[in-house]
Design an enzyme around this catalytic site. Structure first.
Site, PDB file in Angstrom:
ATOM      1  N   ARG A 163       0.841  -1.209   0.000  1.00  0.00           N
ATOM      2  CA  ARG A 163       0.000   0.000   0.000  1.00  0.00           C
ATOM      3  C   ARG A 163       0.879   1.263   0.000  1.00  0.00           C
ATOM      4  O   ARG A 163       0.605   2.230   0.712  1.00  0.00           O
ATOM      5  CB  ARG A 163      -0.924   0.038   1.225  1.00  0.00           C
ATOM      6  CG  ARG A 163      -1.934  -1.067   1.317  1.00  0.00           C
ATOM      7  CD  ARG A 163      -2.965  -0.979   0.207  1.00  0.00           C
ATOM      8  NE  ARG A 163      -4.093  -1.859   0.455  1.00  0.00           N
ATOM      9  CZ  ARG A 163      -4.112  -3.159   0.192  1.00  0.00           C
ATOM     10  NH1 ARG A 163      -3.074  -3.731  -0.367  1.00  0.00           N
ATOM     11  NH2 ARG A 163      -5.191  -3.884   0.444  1.00  0.00           N
ATOM     12  N   SER A 238     -10.467  -0.619   3.768  1.00  0.00           N
ATOM     13  CA  SER A 238      -9.636  -0.758   4.973  1.00  0.00           C
ATOM     14  C   SER A 238      -9.202   0.625   5.441  1.00  0.00           C
ATOM     15  O   SER A 238      -8.592   1.362   4.677  1.00  0.00           O
ATOM     16  CB  SER A 238      -8.367  -1.560   4.677  1.00  0.00           C
ATOM     17  OG  SER A 238      -8.681  -2.817   4.180  1.00  0.00           O
ATOM     18  N   GLU A 334      -4.500   3.720   6.563  1.00  0.00           N
ATOM     19  CA  GLU A 334      -4.282   3.492   5.137  1.00  0.00           C
ATOM     20  C   GLU A 334      -4.908   4.658   4.373  1.00  0.00           C
ATOM     21  O   GLU A 334      -4.415   5.100   3.340  1.00  0.00           O
ATOM     22  CB  GLU A 334      -4.946   2.178   4.725  1.00  0.00           C
ATOM     23  CG  GLU A 334      -4.462   1.686   3.381  1.00  0.00           C
ATOM     24  CD  GLU A 334      -5.490   0.933   2.608  1.00  0.00           C
ATOM     25  OE1 GLU A 334      -6.181   1.591   1.795  1.00  0.00           O
ATOM     26  OE2 GLU A 334      -5.605  -0.282   2.792  1.00  0.00           O
TER      27      GLU A 334
HETATM   28  N1  EPU Z   1     -10.591 -10.672  10.840  1.00  0.00           N
HETATM   29  C1  EPU Z   1     -11.291 -10.768  12.015  1.00  0.00           C
HETATM   30  N2  EPU Z   1     -12.277  -9.834  12.241  1.00  0.00           N
HETATM   31  C2  EPU Z   1     -12.565  -8.844  11.378  1.00  0.00           C
HETATM   32  C3  EPU Z   1     -11.823  -8.756  10.172  1.00  0.00           C
HETATM   33  C4  EPU Z   1     -10.834  -9.686   9.932  1.00  0.00           C
HETATM   34  O1  EPU Z   1     -11.050 -11.654  12.837  1.00  0.00           O
HETATM   35  O2  EPU Z   1     -13.462  -8.066  11.669  1.00  0.00           O
HETATM   36  C5  EPU Z   1      -9.564 -11.705  10.550  1.00  0.00           C
HETATM   37  C6  EPU Z   1     -10.045 -12.658   9.463  1.00  0.00           C
HETATM   38  O3  EPU Z   1     -10.764 -13.720   9.996  1.00  0.00           O
HETATM   39  C7  EPU Z   1      -8.746 -13.141   8.852  1.00  0.00           C
HETATM   40  C8  EPU Z   1      -7.860 -11.920   8.960  1.00  0.00           C
HETATM   41  O4  EPU Z   1      -8.417 -11.093   9.983  1.00  0.00           O
HETATM   42  O5  EPU Z   1      -8.165 -14.169   9.611  1.00  0.00           O
HETATM   43  C9  EPU Z   1      -7.696 -11.165   7.659  1.00  0.00           C
HETATM   44  O6  EPU Z   1      -8.964 -10.717   7.179  1.00  0.00           O
HETATM   45  P1  EPU Z   1      -9.291 -10.539   5.597  1.00  0.00           P
HETATM   46  O7  EPU Z   1      -8.938 -11.787   4.884  1.00  0.00           O
HETATM   47  O8  EPU Z   1     -10.676 -10.016   5.496  1.00  0.00           O
HETATM   48  O9  EPU Z   1      -8.244  -9.494   5.066  1.00  0.00           O
HETATM   49  P2  EPU Z   1      -7.640  -8.158   5.716  1.00  0.00           P
HETATM   50  O10 EPU Z   1      -6.220  -8.432   6.076  1.00  0.00           O
HETATM   51  O11 EPU Z   1      -8.525  -7.654   6.781  1.00  0.00           O
HETATM   52  C10 EPU Z   1      -6.683  -7.213   3.446  1.00  0.00           C
HETATM   53  C11 EPU Z   1      -6.703  -5.898   2.741  1.00  0.00           C
HETATM   54  C12 EPU Z   1      -8.020  -5.710   1.985  1.00  0.00           C
HETATM   55  C13 EPU Z   1      -8.152  -6.839   0.979  1.00  0.00           C
HETATM   56  C14 EPU Z   1      -8.103  -8.178   1.750  1.00  0.00           C
HETATM   57  C15 EPU Z   1      -8.090  -9.362   0.815  1.00  0.00           C
HETATM   58  C16 EPU Z   1      -5.278  -4.380   3.989  1.00  0.00           C
HETATM   59  C17 EPU Z   1      -5.219  -3.225   4.920  1.00  0.00           C
HETATM   60  N3  EPU Z   1      -6.497  -4.807   3.677  1.00  0.00           N
HETATM   61  O12 EPU Z   1      -7.705  -7.161   4.451  1.00  0.00           O
HETATM   62  O13 EPU Z   1      -7.930  -4.479   1.256  1.00  0.00           O
HETATM   63  O14 EPU Z   1      -9.360  -6.756   0.260  1.00  0.00           O
HETATM   64  O15 EPU Z   1      -6.883  -8.271   2.534  1.00  0.00           O
HETATM   65  O16 EPU Z   1      -6.855  -9.436   0.149  1.00  0.00           O
HETATM   66  O17 EPU Z   1      -4.223  -4.862   3.555  1.00  0.00           O
HETATM   67  C18 EPU Z   1      -8.449  -2.153   1.215  1.00  0.00           C
HETATM   68  O18 EPU Z   1      -7.234  -1.960   1.117  1.00  0.00           O
HETATM   69  O19 EPU Z   1      -9.272  -1.213   1.259  1.00  0.00           O
HETATM   70  C19 EPU Z   1      -8.933  -3.529   1.332  1.00  0.00           C
HETATM   71  C20 EPU Z   1     -10.228  -3.812   1.506  1.00  0.00           C
END
Ligand code: EPU
Length: 338
Positions: A163, A238, A334
């Protein structure tokens, strides 16, 4: 003659739906218009507006807001399996991805449904489901604000990170990206289905040999199930980056929270999902007036209607404090706070 509007509400131009006013606003639909307006306004205060999907506006903008709405897509075939696809900065990112899928150009299907315009996609090296913009990026054209001169930035020039890029650091506020070129595949695609949620969505539909359209549809389905649609509930995806912490810090926290998910970066560092940290602190689904934390993904701060940018900012600070007090981990935003 360009139409400069005085005291224009920006509510429609930011995905948080914050109602602040720009002292002056102009919509630019060609490179020439952009160069002309810069020649006149270079020494005055300007503010560049793209898709408005990654910013939290906390106050009125006392500047000329230049809305980059330059459109157009062109394709150049370079070999049997390789095309260079260029899009001007004002193209909607998701529409561009859909265009590529219709033409069977592969490489950006995992980046479906990300809000915003093509022009700001390189600034934060947008990424999702195992793919980042930098993976297919060839170069971008950008106009230097100070001189009006066009420069081409290659992948190396852009210094992409998670990012992150040169446009968020050394060159912040210095260039306006006008066009971005990607190298995509036209016959034999390299699919990225490794992300658990994509594998699951494909398996549920019994798809064994997925096409790029199948992947795009799976990503769209996953995003729609977790992330709020900005046209219905104001948000910027995010709000925080996933923090990177030292392996020592990670094992200390893991003693109290053995279920903490993580992605190993190398033997010294791990990345922890900010959404999980915020969720553990009990914020998920909570609401204060019109400011809240999304009920299905704690990483997304939402505006249920008339929250002010200041209220959303205060909520984000409360979250940062609580996460720090609980885990000793600092969350970086972010989203750009304006
Ligand atoms: N999780 C929770 N509770 C929540 C949210 C997440 O426990 O409320 C846990 C999930 O269960 C999982 C982990 O956190 O084990 C990761 O969650 P997720 O797969 O939804 O991905 P993320 O790391 O929260 C990132 C990106 C997203 C992107 C997704 C998929 C960042 C800051 N965010 O989210 O990007 O869509 O991976 O690749 O890197 C964005 O940048 O706006 C965005 C949506």
């Amino acid at each position: 003659m360009l139409n400069i509007v005085i005291n224009k509400s920006l509510k429609k131009y930011n995905t948080f739906g914050i109602d602040v006013v720009a002292s002056e606003y102009v919509k630019i639909t060609s490179e020439k218009e952009l160069i002309d307006i810069l020649a006149t306004y270079r020494t005055k205060k300007i503010f560049i507006l793209s898709g408005g999907s990654n910013m939290l506006l906390t106050k009125n903008i006392e500047a000329l807001v230049i809305h980059i709405a330059i459109k157009g897509i062109s394709v150049e075939t370079v070999s049997n399996n390789s095309v260079l696809v260029s899009a001007y900065a004002g193209e909607n990112w998701h529409d561009f991805v859909q265009y590529c899928i219709q033409k069977n150009y592969g490489g950006i299907e995992n980046l479906s449904l990300i809000p915003g315009y093509v022009g700001s996609a390189p600034i934060q090296n947008i990424g999702a489901y195992g793919v980042e913009l930098k993976d297919t990026f060839v170069n971008c054209e950008a106009i230097e604000i100070a001189s009006g001169v066009k420069k081409i930035f290659t992948t190396t020039d852009c210094k992409f990170g998670y990012r992150n890029s040169i446009f968020k650091n050394e060159l912040k506020g210095k260039y306006i990206i006008t066009k971005v070129t990607f190298r995509l595949t036209s016959i034999s695609h390299t699919l990225n289905t490794s992300y658990g949620a994509i594998e699951k969505a494909l398996a549920e539909k019994n798809i064994e040999t997925p096409s790029i359209k199948h992947i795009a549809d799976a990503v769209i389905q996953i995003r729609k199930s977790k992330l709020p649609d900005p046209s219905k509930i104001g948000n910027s995806g995010s709000f925080f980056k996933n923090p990177v912490i030292s392996s020592q810090h990670f094992s200390d926290v893991q003693k109290s929270y053995p279920n903490m998910p993580s992605y190993t970066i190398d033997e010294h560092y791990s990345k922890v999902p900010a959404g999980w940290l915020i969720d553990q602190c009990g914020f998920k689904g909570k609401r204060w007036g019109d400011a809240g934390v999304h009920k299905k993904q704690a990483l997304v701060i939402v505006n249920y209607g008339n929250a002010s940018g200041q209220e959303l900012l205060e909520l984000s600070i409360t979250i940062q404090k609580k996460v720090f007090d609980t885990f000793g981990i600092r969350l970086e935003t972010e989203v750009n706070i304006i």
